[in-house]
Enzyme design. Sequence first.
Site, short mmCIF file in Angstrom:
data_model
loop_
_atom_site.label_atom_id
_atom_site.label_comp_id
_atom_site.label_asym_id
_atom_site.label_seq_id
_atom_site.Cartn_x
_atom_site.Cartn_y
_atom_site.Cartn_z
N ASP A 1 48.04 55.24 60.71
CA ASP A 1 48.63 56.50 61.22
C ASP A 1 47.62 57.19 62.14
O ASP A 1 47.99 57.79 63.16
CB ASP A 1 49.04 57.42 60.05
CG ASP A 1 50.27 58.26 60.38
OD1 ASP A 1 50.30 58.85 61.47
OD2 ASP A 1 51.21 58.33 59.56
N HIS B 1 54.11 60.12 51.37
CA HIS B 1 53.33 60.13 52.63
C HIS B 1 53.63 61.44 53.34
O HIS B 1 54.80 61.72 53.66
CB HIS B 1 53.78 58.92 53.47
CG HIS B 1 53.23 58.88 54.87
ND1 HIS B 1 52.10 58.17 55.21
CD2 HIS B 1 53.68 59.42 56.04
CE1 HIS B 1 51.89 58.26 56.52
NE2 HIS B 1 52.83 59.02 57.04
N HIS C 1 52.85 64.63 56.29
CA HIS C 1 52.26 65.07 57.57
C HIS C 1 52.02 66.57 57.48
O HIS C 1 52.79 67.30 56.85
CB HIS C 1 53.15 64.71 58.76
CG HIS C 1 52.95 63.29 59.19
ND1 HIS C 1 51.99 62.91 60.08
CD2 HIS C 1 53.54 62.15 58.77
CE1 HIS C 1 52.01 61.59 60.25
NE2 HIS C 1 52.95 61.09 59.45
N HIS D 1 47.61 56.74 66.05
CA HIS D 1 48.40 57.58 66.97
C HIS D 1 47.49 58.63 67.62
O HIS D 1 47.61 58.92 68.81
CB HIS D 1 49.50 58.33 66.22
CG HIS D 1 50.63 57.46 65.74
ND1 HIS D 1 51.50 56.84 66.59
CD2 HIS D 1 51.04 57.13 64.48
CE1 HIS D 1 52.40 56.16 65.89
NE2 HIS D 1 52.14 56.33 64.61
N TYR E 1 60.01 63.80 64.63
CA TYR E 1 59.11 62.72 64.20
C TYR E 1 57.68 62.97 64.70
O TYR E 1 57.47 63.23 65.90
CB TYR E 1 59.67 61.45 64.82
CG TYR E 1 59.14 60.14 64.33
CD1 TYR E 1 59.06 59.83 62.98
CD2 TYR E 1 58.78 59.17 65.26
CE1 TYR E 1 58.62 58.60 62.57
CE2 TYR E 1 58.34 57.93 64.85
CZ TYR E 1 58.27 57.65 63.50
OH TYR E 1 57.83 56.43 63.10
#
Length: 338
Positions: free
Chosen positions: A16, A196, A198, A19, A287
């Site tokens: 991740d 998971h 963010h 990115h 997203y």
Amino acid sequence: MSDKKHIHLVDTTLRDGSHAVSHQYTTEQIAKIAAGLDEAGVEYIEVSHGDGLAGSSINYGYSVTSEEEMLKAANSVIKKGTLTVLLIPGIATQTDLEMAVKLGAKAVRVATHVTEADISEQHIGMAKRLGLKAFGFLMMSHMVSPEKVAEQAKLFESYGADIIYVADSAGAMLPEDAYNRVSAVVEAVNVPVGFHAHNNMTLATANSLAAIEAGATYIDGTCRGLGAGAGNTQIEALVGVLEKKGYHTGIDLYKVMDVAEDLVEPIMQRPQVVRNAPFMLGYAGAYSSFLLHTYRAAKKFDLDPRDILTELGNRRMVGGQEDMIIDVAYQLAKKRGV
Ligand SMILES: CC[C@H](O)CC(=O)C(=O)O
Ligand SMILES: [Mn+2]
């Protein structure tokens, strides 16, 4: 052996986090970070392009290092941890997974949009035949009800997944959203459940704790929170927080802190803080991987990235639709006469 409840941590700095460095990790950086995480006692070390195996492309951004080199570099230094890869059906193929296994991968996370677990049957089956630990990973889980997430988790379980993840890919969940979705999945399946997060709305650690409260025993994190959007749960902080809460992770706090400070922080392209556009990802439910694509489209059409993200959220656009961002920006610009 500690009698505290064990929480398994999956570090995804090298997936991740990719990115946030525009997929520019070098083999040297990968080897150093993987070695440090392994030495600190991290159980699962995920290494892939940010969009998973075979993600390096014009749509998702090219990696500077090939997948083979990445996996070789990590595998050469991992002694105790499990080298893990991420696979999105439709992007990676059987050949990509076989290559990863040859280069040392022992676990795969098969990621699908939250309503599309049914496309993963062959991939989970293949993973099991190859002797891998198979995770089912439900992306953008905020978009549907807890019941729907549970229904999709059951599909993953029926295909043979060993662990099932609820992913807040947009960083759009409040702690109660994480709790309710994870609870529903824990009730529905007989395999361990993971979460998971963010950090787009600054809630990654709070949501991870809510997920644990609801029964999750696998949690993702990254060093310094490096990841798509405003990043993920900051793993070194999470280790300390979990210790304080009375959980056991098997990770040495100082060692994982040193990996974050000495190895990851120096290569960060920008501080992983919650700036306006990353916050908007979570607020609009877009997203997290859309962030850098959105910045580029906003610059090209002289738009506010927040307006593009709001429109992407309104259109309920999901991972894989990165090529539409420029189209949405073009339409917004045309409407405004930019
Ligand atoms: C492209 C894979 C995806 O970004 C997986 C993930 O980390 C998420 O859904 O948050
Ligand atoms: Mn993610």
